[in-house]
Scaffold this active site. Sequence first.
Site, PDB file in Angstrom:
ATOM      1  N   LEU A  60       0.812  -1.217   0.000  1.00  0.00           N
ATOM      2  CA  LEU A  60       0.000   0.000   0.000  1.00  0.00           C
ATOM      3  C   LEU A  60       0.849   1.273   0.000  1.00  0.00           C
ATOM      4  O   LEU A  60       0.308   2.370  -0.155  1.00  0.00           O
ATOM      5  CB  LEU A  60      -0.948   0.004   1.204  1.00  0.00           C
ATOM      6  CG  LEU A  60      -2.090  -1.017   1.135  1.00  0.00           C
ATOM      7  CD1 LEU A  60      -2.915  -0.988   2.417  1.00  0.00           C
ATOM      8  CD2 LEU A  60      -2.974  -0.775  -0.078  1.00  0.00           C
ATOM      9  N   HIS A 176      10.199 -13.353   1.564  1.00  0.00           N
ATOM     10  CA  HIS A 176      10.689 -13.059   0.216  1.00  0.00           C
ATOM     11  C   HIS A 176      12.039 -13.753   0.137  1.00  0.00           C
ATOM     12  O   HIS A 176      12.970 -13.376   0.843  1.00  0.00           O
ATOM     13  CB  HIS A 176      10.825 -11.547   0.043  1.00  0.00           C
ATOM     14  CG  HIS A 176      11.513 -11.127  -1.219  1.00  0.00           C
ATOM     15  ND1 HIS A 176      10.858 -10.495  -2.240  1.00  0.00           N
ATOM     16  CD2 HIS A 176      12.809 -11.227  -1.618  1.00  0.00           C
ATOM     17  CE1 HIS A 176      11.706 -10.221  -3.216  1.00  0.00           C
ATOM     18  NE2 HIS A 176      12.903 -10.656  -2.845  1.00  0.00           N
ATOM     19  N   ASP A 302       0.722  -9.815  -4.987  1.00  0.00           N
ATOM     20  CA  ASP A 302       1.934  -9.003  -4.865  1.00  0.00           C
ATOM     21  C   ASP A 302       1.736  -7.648  -5.553  1.00  0.00           C
ATOM     22  O   ASP A 302       2.607  -7.159  -6.279  1.00  0.00           O
ATOM     23  CB  ASP A 302       3.155  -9.730  -5.439  1.00  0.00           C
ATOM     24  CG  ASP A 302       4.478  -9.033  -5.088  1.00  0.00           C
ATOM     25  OD1 ASP A 302       4.475  -8.142  -4.214  1.00  0.00           O
ATOM     26  OD2 ASP A 302       5.504  -9.380  -5.706  1.00  0.00           O
ATOM     27  N   HIS A 306       3.752   1.597  -8.754  1.00  0.00           N
ATOM     28  CA  HIS A 306       4.804   2.596  -8.933  1.00  0.00           C
ATOM     29  C   HIS A 306       4.265   3.725  -9.802  1.00  0.00           C
ATOM     30  O   HIS A 306       3.258   3.571 -10.499  1.00  0.00           O
ATOM     31  CB  HIS A 306       6.040   1.980  -9.583  1.00  0.00           C
ATOM     32  CG  HIS A 306       6.761   0.996  -8.723  1.00  0.00           C
ATOM     33  ND1 HIS A 306       7.482   1.370  -7.616  1.00  0.00           N
ATOM     34  CD2 HIS A 306       6.852  -0.360  -8.804  1.00  0.00           C
ATOM     35  CE1 HIS A 306       8.002   0.289  -7.044  1.00  0.00           C
ATOM     36  NE2 HIS A 306       7.637  -0.778  -7.742  1.00  0.00           N
ATOM     37  N   PHE A 320      11.357  -2.770  -9.310  1.00  0.00           N
ATOM     38  CA  PHE A 320      10.603  -4.003  -9.541  1.00  0.00           C
ATOM     39  C   PHE A 320       9.143  -3.806  -9.141  1.00  0.00           C
ATOM     40  O   PHE A 320       8.839  -3.067  -8.204  1.00  0.00           O
ATOM     41  CB  PHE A 320      11.170  -5.144  -8.697  1.00  0.00           C
ATOM     42  CG  PHE A 320      12.546  -5.605  -9.085  1.00  0.00           C
ATOM     43  CD1 PHE A 320      12.723  -6.471 -10.150  1.00  0.00           C
ATOM     44  CD2 PHE A 320      13.661  -5.200  -8.364  1.00  0.00           C
ATOM     45  CE1 PHE A 320      13.993  -6.926 -10.496  1.00  0.00           C
ATOM     46  CE2 PHE A 320      14.939  -5.651  -8.695  1.00  0.00           C
ATOM     47  CZ  PHE A 320      15.104  -6.511  -9.765  1.00  0.00           C
ATOM     48  N   GLY A 321       8.222  -4.488  -9.828  1.00  0.00           N
ATOM     49  CA  GLY A 321       6.848  -4.554  -9.352  1.00  0.00           C
ATOM     50  C   GLY A 321       5.800  -4.159 -10.361  1.00  0.00           C
ATOM     51  O   GLY A 321       6.020  -3.289 -11.202  1.00  0.00           O
TER      52      GLY A 321
END
Length: 429
Positions: A60, A176, A302, A306, A320-321
């Site tokens: 979040l 992780h 997950d 961004h 990442f993401g």
Amino acid sequence: MKKKIINGQVFTKHRFEKSEILIEDGTIVEIAPSVGEADEMINAKEGLVLPGLVDVHIHLREPGDEQKETILTGTEAAARGGFTTVCAMPNTKPVPDSEENMHNLMEKFKQDASVRVLPYASITTRQLGKELVDMQTLSQMGAFAFTDDGVGVQTAGMMYEAMKEASRLDKAIVAHCEDNSLVYKGVAHQGDVSERLGLPGIANIAESVQIARDVLLAEATGCHYHVCHVSTKESVRVIRDAKKAGIRVTAEVTPHHLILNEMDVQEDDAFFKMNPPLRSKEDQKALIEGLMDGTIDFIATDHAPHTEEDKKEGFLYSPFGITGLETAFPLLYTHFIEKHEIQLERLVEWLTSKPAEVFGIPYGTLEKGAPADITIVEVNHEKMIDRHSFASKGKNTPFHGWRAKGWPELTMVEGKIVWEGKTHETTRA
């Protein structure tokens, strides 16, 4: 006030039945072919009536990175995606690693969250891997579980001490898994995509080696050890062997690792950059097989938002993401159910009762006495995924432009409607 849901295929007792649901004071009081009168009636219009989806792995960003996401926007995204319970990872600024930080975070959830949010606490102070947090105090304050998600705990001794304390408190260690000494500044899977684009690669062993270490530590401590976002065939093998040995290990997989593989990365597009990276077709096949045979317990998104600016720097320099809350169910429904590759009942359980059972939380089912956490899904209407229409501040998805069915049209948390699509309606007596 009483509410009832009519004209829906209700998922209860592991199967779908044409039923009505009666709700009072936020609780399900009856599920039957016909229930009593109510003050408000919700017409499911022959859609699927599911337990509210449960996602134990989301980011979040608040506090600290509100330009990427806030509790308000992230939980609105969850509601639109049909999720009624989400668990927020602790890689925020500050980290929920102390009594004060956890208190402030919980107050912010109460103020801004439109769905139920359960907080993780970090394993180590500031997620630096050097000092164990006061796990007992944080547990008493409501920490859902403990994780340093975003970074792997690098030393076996620190993970061993964490697992011993978590076992004493009957809390899960959620990991992780990434051995930093094996990453070599990699940004994509070590394979076709890294070679074709000239990028430093991340080998499978960076993940699987740490899982192998941790399952033995979990065996030694009796801790519940949960593996985040499994991505490699070796990881699946290690988890499968650990379960056969009676070790208390569980695992999750993301929608993007089930649906995509490294061959889907055609150019240097950071919307395809996530950690762990998209792996080989062999790895993807192993993940699906692991989910089907119970080695992997459930699905988690997950969700990692961004900004547009963040993701303009290509694989080498972008973070990442990818986002996942608003597209998870439609993508999985379209990719697996429409193609008759997976039973719908199993998919629903992987997104509802299975994560709830693994962590012992009282959500993810529709039955008398349960909280009225309900998601109504329209399965026939197909529409395009448009990242610009997301409630999430994060528009970073590799699925922009894909067409999908199975869109949530109404989401309810403890009897309160928190999301209602334009095609849905309620009537009052």
